[in-house]
Design an enzyme around this catalytic site. Structure first.
Site, PDB file in Angstrom:
ATOM      1  N   SER A  67       0.822  -1.212   0.000  1.00 39.54           N
ATOM      2  CA  SER A  67       0.000   0.000   0.000  1.00 39.54           C
ATOM      3  C   SER A  67       0.857   1.263   0.000  1.00 39.54           C
ATOM      4  O   SER A  67       0.560   2.229   0.696  1.00 39.54           O
ATOM      5  CB  SER A  67      -0.958  -0.023   1.184  1.00 39.54           C
ATOM      6  N   THR A  99       6.927   4.889   1.018  1.00 38.24           N
ATOM      7  CA  THR A  99       6.429   6.089   0.330  1.00 38.24           C
ATOM      8  C   THR A  99       6.246   7.253   1.299  1.00 38.24           C
ATOM      9  O   THR A  99       6.622   8.386   1.016  1.00 38.24           O
ATOM     10  CB  THR A  99       5.077   5.766  -0.352  1.00 38.24           C
ATOM     11  N   ALA A 109       9.115   9.666   1.988  1.00 29.27           N
ATOM     12  CA  ALA A 109       9.800  10.374   0.899  1.00 29.27           C
ATOM     13  C   ALA A 109       9.877  11.860   1.208  1.00 29.27           C
ATOM     14  O   ALA A 109       8.913  12.459   1.689  1.00 29.27           O
ATOM     15  CB  ALA A 109       9.088  10.127  -0.421  1.00 29.27           C
ATOM     16  N   GLY A 120      10.818  14.818  -3.268  1.00 35.44           N
ATOM     17  CA  GLY A 120       9.650  15.079  -4.090  1.00 35.44           C
ATOM     18  C   GLY A 120       9.507  14.165  -5.279  1.00 35.44           C
ATOM     19  O   GLY A 120      10.023  13.053  -5.304  1.00 35.44           O
ATOM     20  N   GLU A 128      17.537  18.583  -7.679  1.00 31.63           N
ATOM     21  CA  GLU A 128      18.272  17.552  -6.933  1.00 31.63           C
ATOM     22  C   GLU A 128      19.386  17.007  -7.817  1.00 31.63           C
ATOM     23  O   GLU A 128      19.498  17.351  -8.990  1.00 31.63           O
ATOM     24  CB  GLU A 128      17.311  16.432  -6.499  1.00 31.63           C
ATOM     25  N   HIS A 166      22.166   6.226  -0.427  1.00 29.30           N
ATOM     26  CA  HIS A 166      21.971   7.681  -0.384  1.00 29.30           C
ATOM     27  C   HIS A 166      23.193   8.277   0.302  1.00 29.30           C
ATOM     28  O   HIS A 166      23.591   7.802   1.376  1.00 29.30           O
ATOM     29  CB  HIS A 166      20.703   8.036   0.382  1.00 29.30           C
ATOM     30  N   ARG A 225      23.719  10.569  -7.618  1.00 26.57           N
ATOM     31  CA  ARG A 225      23.856  10.037  -6.264  1.00 26.57           C
ATOM     32  C   ARG A 225      24.993   9.028  -6.115  1.00 26.57           C
ATOM     33  O   ARG A 225      25.678   8.987  -5.097  1.00 26.57           O
ATOM     34  CB  ARG A 225      22.527   9.362  -5.939  1.00 26.57           C
ATOM     35  N   HIS A 236      19.456   2.736   0.312  1.00 26.42           N
ATOM     36  CA  HIS A 236      18.300   3.624   0.146  1.00 26.42           C
ATOM     37  C   HIS A 236      17.279   3.107  -0.865  1.00 26.42           C
ATOM     38  O   HIS A 236      16.083   3.211  -0.641  1.00 26.42           O
ATOM     39  CB  HIS A 236      18.824   4.988  -0.301  1.00 26.42           C
ATOM     40  N   GLU A 260       9.038   0.070  -6.502  1.00 24.49           N
ATOM     41  CA  GLU A 260      10.420  -0.305  -6.207  1.00 24.49           C
ATOM     42  C   GLU A 260      10.640  -1.809  -6.323  1.00 24.49           C
ATOM     43  O   GLU A 260      11.767  -2.266  -6.543  1.00 24.49           O
ATOM     44  CB  GLU A 260      10.818   0.213  -4.810  1.00 24.49           C
ATOM     45  N   ARG A 263      19.343   5.016  -9.969  1.00 20.19           N
ATOM     46  CA  ARG A 263      18.113   5.802 -10.144  1.00 20.19           C
ATOM     47  C   ARG A 263      18.381   7.297  -9.981  1.00 20.19           C
ATOM     48  O   ARG A 263      19.084   7.718  -9.060  1.00 20.19           O
ATOM     49  CB  ARG A 263      17.079   5.368  -9.105  1.00 20.19           C
ATOM     50  N   SER A 267      11.449   7.843  -8.306  1.00 18.76           N
ATOM     51  CA  SER A 267      10.823   6.602  -7.841  1.00 18.76           C
ATOM     52  C   SER A 267       9.324   6.750  -7.617  1.00 18.76           C
ATOM     53  O   SER A 267       8.529   5.892  -8.016  1.00 18.76           O
ATOM     54  CB  SER A 267      11.501   6.160  -6.553  1.00 18.76           C
TER      55      SER A 267
HETATM   56  P1  FAD Z   1       6.545   1.152  -0.595  1.00 22.63           P
HETATM   57  O1  FAD Z   1       6.135   2.554  -0.458  1.00 22.63           O
HETATM   58  O2  FAD Z   1       7.728   0.684   0.131  1.00 22.63           O
HETATM   59  O3  FAD Z   1       5.327   0.254  -0.159  1.00 22.63           O
HETATM   60  C1  FAD Z   1       5.458  -1.149  -0.046  1.00 22.63           C
HETATM   61  C2  FAD Z   1       4.200  -1.667   0.600  1.00 22.63           C
HETATM   62  O4  FAD Z   1       4.188  -3.085   0.570  1.00 22.63           O
HETATM   63  C3  FAD Z   1       4.071  -1.282   2.064  1.00 22.63           C
HETATM   64  O5  FAD Z   1       2.733  -0.910   2.291  1.00 22.63           O
HETATM   65  C4  FAD Z   1       4.404  -2.578   2.805  1.00 22.63           C
HETATM   66  O6  FAD Z   1       3.811  -2.667   4.061  1.00 22.63           O
HETATM   67  C5  FAD Z   1       3.832  -3.597   1.843  1.00 22.63           C
HETATM   68  N1  FAD Z   1       4.422  -4.919   1.931  1.00 22.63           N
HETATM   69  C6  FAD Z   1       5.730  -5.255   1.830  1.00 22.63           C
HETATM   70  N2  FAD Z   1       5.865  -6.596   1.936  1.00 22.63           N
HETATM   71  C7  FAD Z   1       4.624  -7.109   2.094  1.00 22.63           C
HETATM   72  C8  FAD Z   1       4.122  -8.424   2.277  1.00 22.63           C
HETATM   73  N3  FAD Z   1       4.913  -9.490   2.323  1.00 22.63           N
HETATM   74  N4  FAD Z   1       2.787  -8.587   2.416  1.00 22.63           N
HETATM   75  C9  FAD Z   1       1.962  -7.509   2.394  1.00 22.63           C
HETATM   76  N5  FAD Z   1       2.375  -6.255   2.245  1.00 22.63           N
HETATM   77  C10 FAD Z   1       3.699  -6.047   2.089  1.00 22.63           C
HETATM   78  N6  FAD Z   1      11.601   8.639  -3.956  1.00 22.63           N
HETATM   79  C11 FAD Z   1      11.276   9.726  -4.679  1.00 22.63           C
HETATM   80  O7  FAD Z   1      10.908   9.614  -5.848  1.00 22.63           O
HETATM   81  N7  FAD Z   1      11.340  10.960  -4.112  1.00 22.63           N
HETATM   82  C12 FAD Z   1      11.726  11.172  -2.827  1.00 22.63           C
HETATM   83  O8  FAD Z   1      11.753  12.303  -2.351  1.00 22.63           O
HETATM   84  C13 FAD Z   1      12.098  10.032  -2.054  1.00 22.63           C
HETATM   85  N8  FAD Z   1      12.531  10.171  -0.781  1.00 22.63           N
HETATM   86  C14 FAD Z   1      12.748   9.061  -0.033  1.00 22.63           C
HETATM   87  C15 FAD Z   1      13.072   9.205   1.314  1.00 22.63           C
HETATM   88  C16 FAD Z   1      13.222   8.092   2.116  1.00 22.63           C
HETATM   89  C17 FAD Z   1      13.562   8.257   3.570  1.00 22.63           C
HETATM   90  C18 FAD Z   1      13.065   6.790   1.553  1.00 22.63           C
HETATM   91  C19 FAD Z   1      13.215   5.573   2.392  1.00 22.63           C
HETATM   92  C20 FAD Z   1      12.771   6.647   0.205  1.00 22.63           C
HETATM   93  C21 FAD Z   1      12.614   7.775  -0.598  1.00 22.63           C
HETATM   94  N9  FAD Z   1      12.300   7.654  -1.940  1.00 22.63           N
HETATM   95  C22 FAD Z   1      11.989   8.766  -2.664  1.00 22.63           C
HETATM   96  C23 FAD Z   1      12.076   6.343  -2.544  1.00 22.63           C
HETATM   97  C24 FAD Z   1      10.572   6.081  -2.594  1.00 22.63           C
HETATM   98  O9  FAD Z   1       9.971   6.573  -1.418  1.00 22.63           O
HETATM   99  C25 FAD Z   1      10.257   4.608  -2.714  1.00 22.63           C
HETATM  100  O10 FAD Z   1      11.054   4.008  -3.686  1.00 22.63           O
HETATM  101  C26 FAD Z   1       8.796   4.440  -3.121  1.00 22.63           C
HETATM  102  O11 FAD Z   1       7.975   5.125  -2.220  1.00 22.63           O
HETATM  103  C27 FAD Z   1       8.429   2.977  -3.182  1.00 22.63           C
HETATM  104  O12 FAD Z   1       7.046   2.895  -3.347  1.00 22.63           O
HETATM  105  P2  FAD Z   1       6.388   1.465  -3.481  1.00 22.63           P
HETATM  106  O13 FAD Z   1       4.918   1.685  -3.576  1.00 22.63           O
HETATM  107  O14 FAD Z   1       7.044   0.699  -4.540  1.00 22.63           O
HETATM  108  O15 FAD Z   1       6.756   0.721  -2.109  1.00 22.63           O
HETATM  109  C1  SIN Z   2      15.928  12.801  -1.185  1.00 23.65           C
HETATM  110  O1  SIN Z   2      15.057  13.604  -0.851  1.00 23.65           O
HETATM  111  O2  SIN Z   2      17.142  13.038  -1.188  1.00 23.65           O
HETATM  112  C2  SIN Z   2      15.494  11.446  -1.619  1.00 23.65           C
HETATM  113  C3  SIN Z   2      15.020  11.542  -2.990  1.00 23.65           C
HETATM  114  C4  SIN Z   2      14.954  10.191  -3.613  1.00 23.65           C
HETATM  115  O3  SIN Z   2      15.299   9.190  -3.019  1.00 23.65           O
HETATM  116  O4  SIN Z   2      14.560  10.154  -4.785  1.00 23.65           O
END
Ligand code: FAD
Ligand code: SIN
Length: 526
Positions: A12, A43, A46, A49, A118, A233, A279, A338, A362, A373, A378
């Site tokens: 989610s 997510t 993040a 942005g 960035e 990161h 990065r 990261h 991801e 990346r 992302s």
């Molecule tokens: P996620 O958001 O990780 O969601 C995965 C979901 O799957 C979660 O709800 C989890 O509970 C669920 N899940 C996992 N395993 C299971 C399972 N076995 N059964 C059921 N549910 C499960 N990216 C950007 O583009 N811009 C940014 O500014 C940025 N900043 C970031 C800052 C931080 C601190 C971090 C950690 C990451 C950042 N990123 C950023 C990267 C980005 O946030 C992630 O790559 C992106 O949000 C991933 O989204 P997703 O939906 O693929 O997975």
């Molecule tokens: C950050 O804000 O530096 C993270 C951005 C990203 O992971 O894309």
């Protein structure tokens, strides 16, 4: 055809919830199954942005494409990146129409979206929310949009393994909140389970980022690629808390400067973009100095940023919590795991090698990120490819075509996962091995040590440790055979990039096989 839901979405975050909203709005019966609460994901953490060429004056999808290819170090799929860059702006506008509020500059009717810059971006193109709380706002908007649909949500359900029947995905085996094992059946299954930063002891990722979907795919023989490319990161706050508080790259976009232990700003000597280099370049420059000089951190000097706490409230709070004032103090930083650039191989519509199984966000490897990346690509990836996946399911697509990473990747036999004997290996056991021997800088000896360390661990104590072991093992095995340095994979014993390795290591039920790029992307000079 299995009875049950039209679509079960595992996860989610931005990818899973975007998919759920689109599918439910199209009339599909949708189940969102997530292992924590609905709003819990990487997510929501993040900061920086979402990158998208929203305005034509100084920017364009072509320029975004070119920056993404340059960051990706030769391994991006140019078609996938073109999709990302051209469809991205509409997905961001759609998200705003769903209620996500991004920061604006100017007053009243003249206010326009505020754009940040960035690393690796040649112009400011990153929209943000709440200053540095972009993910929280996106997650909020998507949770609201999801709950407004007829999609069913099951929280605290852990997906364990794929159901594979008659050569197609039939849903998932899961553990419900009471601890009972349950089969959830669906015509289509989507892996949106996020990344695997928790393979490492030092990471920005929340504890849920254990690579579950990628591990499920590996166990079922579904093709997975590029997992050696774990992005570190460069500027996580050097502090014992886990996950490490992130100091967004947007700080450097606003003028923050990296300094060594003597206060010397060093990035201008490393790359023409200086502190805003891609990065991988910045993380390597820091890691080399840490090793050569026997240090555990360098410094980020953000004292020149005006209005710090208003522009970066999350970071400001995190610093104050550990007794640092970013307007006065230099901030101790070191690289942290990261983002996993690789994942489950998909075509340009999210289709994997297993009919009925789709992957987004991801957890997926569509080719948009290559070997490194680009910052803030992302969240956009999740938005763009979730929508395409649902459109493809709606159009009746039922298996991959030879686009994106699927070019050259052939499906082999898929099998239900075999049971694994439980033991007492912990998350910390895996993380220590990976951080010590498979981090930013690697060589044959360290990687062999990591492989041996993982192989000699007792059985996993829980499903999440099992997944960490599965993904770490694949990461190390791919890193061992990639005898070059490219993007986020740096081999001290093979410091140069080699044209021999212009391709992907793909796991499809065994050892990683090398698939040369069918159409190497033009790599813009930087
Ligand atoms: P996620 O958001 O990780 O969601 C995965 C979901 O799957 C979660 O709800 C989890 O509970 C669920 N899940 C996992 N395993 C299971 C399972 N076995 N059964 C059921 N549910 C499960 N990216 C950007 O583009 N811009 C940014 O500014 C940025 N900043 C970031 C800052 C931080 C601190 C971090 C950690 C990451 C950042 N990123 C950023 C990267 C980005 O946030 C992630 O790559 C992106 O949000 C991933 O989204 P997703 O939906 O693929 O997975
Ligand atoms: C950050 O804000 O530096 C993270 C951005 C990203 O992971 O894309």
């Amino acid at each position: 055809m299995p009875a049950g839901f039209d679509l079960v979405v595992l996860g989610s975050g931005v990818a899973g919830l975007s998919a759920a909203v689109h599918a439910a709005s199209a009339g599909q019966s949708v189940l969102v199954l997530t292992k924590g609460e609905l709003a819990h994901s990487a997510t929501r953490y993040a900061q920086g942005g979402v990158a998208a060429a929203l305005f034509d004056d100084d920017d364009s999808p072509e320029l975004h494409l070119s920056d993404t290819l340059a960051a990706g170090a030769g391994l991006c799929d140019a078609d996938a990146v073109r999709v990302l860059a051209t469809e991205g702006p509409d997905r961001v506008r759609e998200l705003m129409a769903m209620g996500a509020e991004f920061d604006r500059t100017g007053d009243g009717a003249a206010a326009t979206l505020a754009l940040a810059r960035e690393g690796g971006h040649s112009v400011p193109r990153v929209v943000h929310a709440g200053g540095d709380a972009t993910g929280a706002e996106i997650e909020r908007a998507l949770v609201e949009a999801t709950t407004a649909t007829a999609a069913e949500v099951r929280e605290r359900w852990l997906a364990v393994d794929l159901l594979v029947e008659d050569g197609r995905a039939a849903g998932v085996r899961a553990i419900d909140p009471s601890g009972a094992e349950v089969e959830v059946r669906a015509r289509h299954t989507m892996l949106a389970t996020g990344g695997a930063g928790q393979c490492f002891a030092v990471t920005t990722n929340p504890s849920l980022s254990t690579g579950d979907g990628i591990a499920m795919a590996l166990r079922a023989g579904v093709a997975v690629a590029d997992v050696e490319f774990m992005q570190f990161h460069p500027t996580a706050l050097h502090h014992p808390s886990m996950p490490r508080p992130l100091l967004s790259e947007a700080l450097r976009g606003e003028g923050a400067v990296l300094r060594d232990q003597h206060g010397v700003a060093f990035m201008a000597d490393e790359h023409p973009l200086g502190d805003l280099a891609p990065r991988d370049v910045v993380a390597r420059a820091i890691a080399r100095r840490l090793i050569d000089r026997g240090l555990d951190h360098l410094w980020l000097d953000a004292t020149s940023i005006e209005g710090f706490s208003a522009r970066f409230p999350t970071i400001s709070n995190a610093c104050h919590e550990v007794g640092l004032d970013p307007t006065r103090d230099w901030l101790p930083v070191a690289p942290a795991a990261h983002y996993l650039s690789g994942g489950v191989c998909t075509d340009l519509d999210g289709a994997t090698t297993l009919p009925g199984l789709w992957a987004c966000g991801e957890a997926a490897c569509s080719g948009v990120h290559g070997a490194n990346r680009l910052a803030s690509n992302s969240l956009l990836d999740g938005l763009v490819f979730a929508k395409r996946t649902i459109d493809a399911i709606e159009a009746g697509k039922d298996g991959p075509d030879a686009t994106g990473v699927m070019r050259g990747v052939t499906a082999r036999a898929h099998a239900p996962a075999a049971a694994v004997a439980r033991g007492d290996a912990t998350r910390t056991d895996v993380q220590q091995i990976m951080t010590r021997d498979a981090g930013v800088l690697r060589d044959a000896a360290s990687l062999e040590r990591a492989a041996k360390g993982l192989a000699t661990l007792p059985g996993p104590s829980s499903p999440d440790v099992q997944n960490l072991m599965t993904v770490s093992d694949a990461l190390v095995r791919a890193a061992i055979v990639r005898l070059e340095s490219r993007g986020t994979h740096t081999r001290l014993d093979f410091p140069e990039r080699s044209s021999e390795f212009l391709g992907r290591f793909v796991f499809a039920g065994g050892e990683p096989g090398f698939v040369p790029l069918a159409a190497p992307a033009p790599e813009p000079a930087r």
